[in-house]
Design a protein around this motif. Structure first.
Motif, PDB file in Angstrom:
ATOM      1  N   THR A   1     -12.010  77.807 -20.072  1.00  0.00           N
ATOM      2  CA  THR A   1     -11.116  77.201 -19.145  1.00  0.00           C
ATOM      3  C   THR A   1     -11.494  76.676 -17.959  1.00  0.00           C
ATOM      4  O   THR A   1     -11.258  75.387 -17.547  1.00  0.00           O
ATOM      5  CB  THR A   1      -9.948  78.083 -18.693  1.00  0.00           C
ATOM      6  OG1 THR A   1      -9.206  78.840 -19.999  1.00  0.00           O
ATOM      7  CG2 THR A   1      -8.797  77.605 -18.005  1.00  0.00           C
ATOM      8  N   HIS A   2     -12.477  77.511 -17.181  1.00  0.00           N
ATOM      9  CA  HIS A   2     -12.860  77.248 -15.910  1.00  0.00           C
ATOM     10  C   HIS A   2     -13.919  76.440 -15.938  1.00  0.00           C
ATOM     11  O   HIS A   2     -14.632  76.127 -14.807  1.00  0.00           O
ATOM     12  CB  HIS A   2     -12.802  78.693 -15.207  1.00  0.00           C
ATOM     13  CG  HIS A   2     -11.713  79.486 -15.676  1.00  0.00           C
ATOM     14  ND1 HIS A   2     -10.524  79.200 -15.133  1.00  0.00           N
ATOM     15  CD2 HIS A   2     -11.739  80.796 -16.170  1.00  0.00           C
ATOM     16  CE1 HIS A   2      -9.587  80.085 -15.505  1.00  0.00           C
ATOM     17  NE2 HIS A   2     -10.398  81.142 -15.922  1.00  0.00           N
ATOM     18  N   THR A   3     -14.750  76.193 -17.070  1.00  0.00           N
ATOM     19  CA  THR A   3     -16.125  75.579 -16.931  1.00  0.00           C
ATOM     20  C   THR A   3     -16.069  74.735 -18.013  1.00  0.00           C
ATOM     21  O   THR A   3     -17.193  73.710 -17.880  1.00  0.00           O
ATOM     22  CB  THR A   3     -17.023  76.711 -17.559  1.00  0.00           C
ATOM     23  OG1 THR A   3     -16.698  77.200 -18.930  1.00  0.00           O
ATOM     24  CG2 THR A   3     -17.093  77.908 -16.759  1.00  0.00           C
TER      25      THR A   3
ATOM     26  N   PHE B   1     -12.120  81.663  -8.691  1.00  0.00           N
ATOM     27  CA  PHE B   1     -12.862  80.707  -9.823  1.00  0.00           C
ATOM     28  C   PHE B   1     -11.998  80.810 -11.061  1.00  0.00           C
ATOM     29  O   PHE B   1     -11.963  79.831 -11.750  1.00  0.00           O
ATOM     30  CB  PHE B   1     -13.997  81.180 -10.070  1.00  0.00           C
ATOM     31  CG  PHE B   1     -14.045  82.569 -10.876  1.00  0.00           C
ATOM     32  CD1 PHE B   1     -14.661  83.881 -10.283  1.00  0.00           C
ATOM     33  CD2 PHE B   1     -13.889  82.629 -12.253  1.00  0.00           C
ATOM     34  CE1 PHE B   1     -14.337  84.853 -10.649  1.00  0.00           C
ATOM     35  CE2 PHE B   1     -14.025  83.871 -12.873  1.00  0.00           C
ATOM     36  CZ  PHE B   1     -14.309  85.035 -12.212  1.00  0.00           C
ATOM     37  N   ARG B   2     -10.766  81.443 -11.201  1.00  0.00           N
ATOM     38  CA  ARG B   2      -9.737  81.116 -12.213  1.00  0.00           C
ATOM     39  C   ARG B   2      -8.683  80.565 -12.058  1.00  0.00           C
ATOM     40  O   ARG B   2      -7.836  80.061 -12.687  1.00  0.00           O
ATOM     41  CB  ARG B   2      -9.299  82.761 -12.653  1.00  0.00           C
ATOM     42  CG  ARG B   2     -10.393  83.585 -13.171  1.00  0.00           C
ATOM     43  CD  ARG B   2     -10.004  84.845 -13.796  1.00  0.00           C
ATOM     44  NE  ARG B   2     -10.965  85.971 -13.655  1.00  0.00           N
ATOM     45  CZ  ARG B   2     -11.691  86.300 -14.675  1.00  0.00           C
ATOM     46  NH1 ARG B   2     -11.693  85.641 -15.414  1.00  0.00           N
ATOM     47  NH2 ARG B   2     -12.595  87.165 -14.425  1.00  0.00           N
ATOM     48  N   HIS B   3      -8.591  79.726 -10.813  1.00  0.00           N
ATOM     49  CA  HIS B   3      -7.482  79.157 -10.102  1.00  0.00           C
ATOM     50  C   HIS B   3      -7.558  77.593 -10.877  1.00  0.00           C
ATOM     51  O   HIS B   3      -6.703  77.001 -10.899  1.00  0.00           O
ATOM     52  CB  HIS B   3      -7.261  79.028  -8.871  1.00  0.00           C
ATOM     53  CG  HIS B   3      -7.027  80.559  -8.227  1.00  0.00           C
ATOM     54  ND1 HIS B   3      -7.040  80.659  -6.966  1.00  0.00           N
ATOM     55  CD2 HIS B   3      -7.103  81.724  -8.919  1.00  0.00           C
ATOM     56  CE1 HIS B   3      -6.669  81.896  -6.728  1.00  0.00           C
ATOM     57  NE2 HIS B   3      -6.727  82.742  -7.943  1.00  0.00           N
ATOM     58  N   HIS B   4      -9.142  77.116 -11.239  1.00  0.00           N
ATOM     59  CA  HIS B   4      -9.092  75.861 -11.745  1.00  0.00           C
ATOM     60  C   HIS B   4      -9.041  75.968 -13.194  1.00  0.00           C
ATOM     61  O   HIS B   4      -9.967  76.668 -13.680  1.00  0.00           O
ATOM     62  CB  HIS B   4     -10.329  75.196 -11.183  1.00  0.00           C
ATOM     63  CG  HIS B   4     -10.614  73.732 -11.522  1.00  0.00           C
ATOM     64  ND1 HIS B   4     -11.320  73.636 -12.529  1.00  0.00           N
ATOM     65  CD2 HIS B   4      -9.963  72.772 -11.425  1.00  0.00           C
ATOM     66  CE1 HIS B   4     -11.353  72.350 -12.901  1.00  0.00           C
ATOM     67  NE2 HIS B   4     -10.397  71.741 -12.137  1.00  0.00           N
ATOM     68  N   SER B   5      -8.542  75.011 -13.966  1.00  0.00           N
ATOM     69  CA  SER B   5      -8.534  74.891 -15.327  1.00  0.00           C
ATOM     70  C   SER B   5      -8.876  73.286 -15.621  1.00  0.00           C
ATOM     71  O   SER B   5      -8.163  72.293 -15.301  1.00  0.00           O
ATOM     72  CB  SER B   5      -7.277  75.198 -15.982  1.00  0.00           C
ATOM     73  OG  SER B   5      -7.276  74.726 -17.333  1.00  0.00           O
ATOM     74  N   TYR B   6     -10.002  73.220 -16.410  1.00  0.00           N
ATOM     75  CA  TYR B   6     -10.282  71.686 -16.907  1.00  0.00           C
ATOM     76  C   TYR B   6      -9.207  71.629 -17.975  1.00  0.00           C
ATOM     77  O   TYR B   6      -8.744  70.413 -18.165  1.00  0.00           O
ATOM     78  CB  TYR B   6     -11.747  71.759 -17.413  1.00  0.00           C
ATOM     79  CG  TYR B   6     -12.800  71.606 -16.499  1.00  0.00           C
ATOM     80  CD1 TYR B   6     -13.001  70.521 -15.713  1.00  0.00           C
ATOM     81  CD2 TYR B   6     -13.571  72.894 -15.950  1.00  0.00           C
ATOM     82  CE1 TYR B   6     -13.972  70.452 -14.723  1.00  0.00           C
ATOM     83  CE2 TYR B   6     -14.531  72.712 -15.144  1.00  0.00           C
ATOM     84  CZ  TYR B   6     -14.655  71.662 -14.386  1.00  0.00           C
ATOM     85  OH  TYR B   6     -15.879  71.579 -13.518  1.00  0.00           O
TER      86      TYR B   6
END
Ligand code: DQA
Length: 150
Positions: free
Chosen positions: A80-82, A111-116
């Protein structure tokens, strides 16, 4: 024709039930799949349920879904994050996409707050535990039924 929804799971979710149960609970991924199968029967849709620890495998399943499915529920886990590659794959899919996280990623590390994946997802469910998968499946099914009239 019966609609088909792909339910895709990313890395480490094969350990659901054993992995950090204080965060992810005690239900296994097999339990989640069984609950989704029951719900799919009630909703009148077919599901294909997969898990992989490999990014390329998830991308290949998304490509397969382009031909075989009308909707996707995805818990990309750490990807999700990468993963721009999973985002790009989802951008080739035309039907509804719902992103699911068992835990509330917004209550966790930054770092889990952003989702591609959220850049493509039509809806995001986080922090509802394994029930999130059923909420995701219901949402996709509802959108497919609503879309039938178009
Ligand atoms: C997760 C949240 C992610 O941040 C994490 O890497 C996971 C699981 C969830 O379901 O809560 O593996 O997607």
């Amino acid at each position: 024709m019966t609609k088909c929804v792909y339910i895709l799971n990313g890395p480490n979710l094969n350990l659901l039930g054993k992995r950090q149960p204080e965060i992810y609970g005690s239900e296994t991924l097999a339990d989640v799949e069984a609950d989704c199968q029951v719900l799919a029967g009630e909703l009148g849709v077919d599901i294909v349920f997969h898990q992989s620890n490999a990014e390329h495998q998830i991308i290949d399943w998304i490509h397969e879904a382009r031909e075989k499915a009308q909707g996707i529920v995805i818990n990309p886990a750490a990807f999700t994050h990468t993963s721009v590659a999973i985002l790009d794959a989802l951008n080739t899919f035309e039907g509804p996409v719902i992103e699911v996280h068992i835990s509330n990623v917004h209550k966790r590390e930054a770092f889990r707050h952003h989702s591609y994946v959220s850049l493509r997802a039509d809806g995001v469910i986080a922090g509802c535990g394994p029930l999130g998968y059923q909420l995701g499946l219901r949402t996709v099914a509802a959108r497919l039924i609503a879309g039938d009239g178009e």
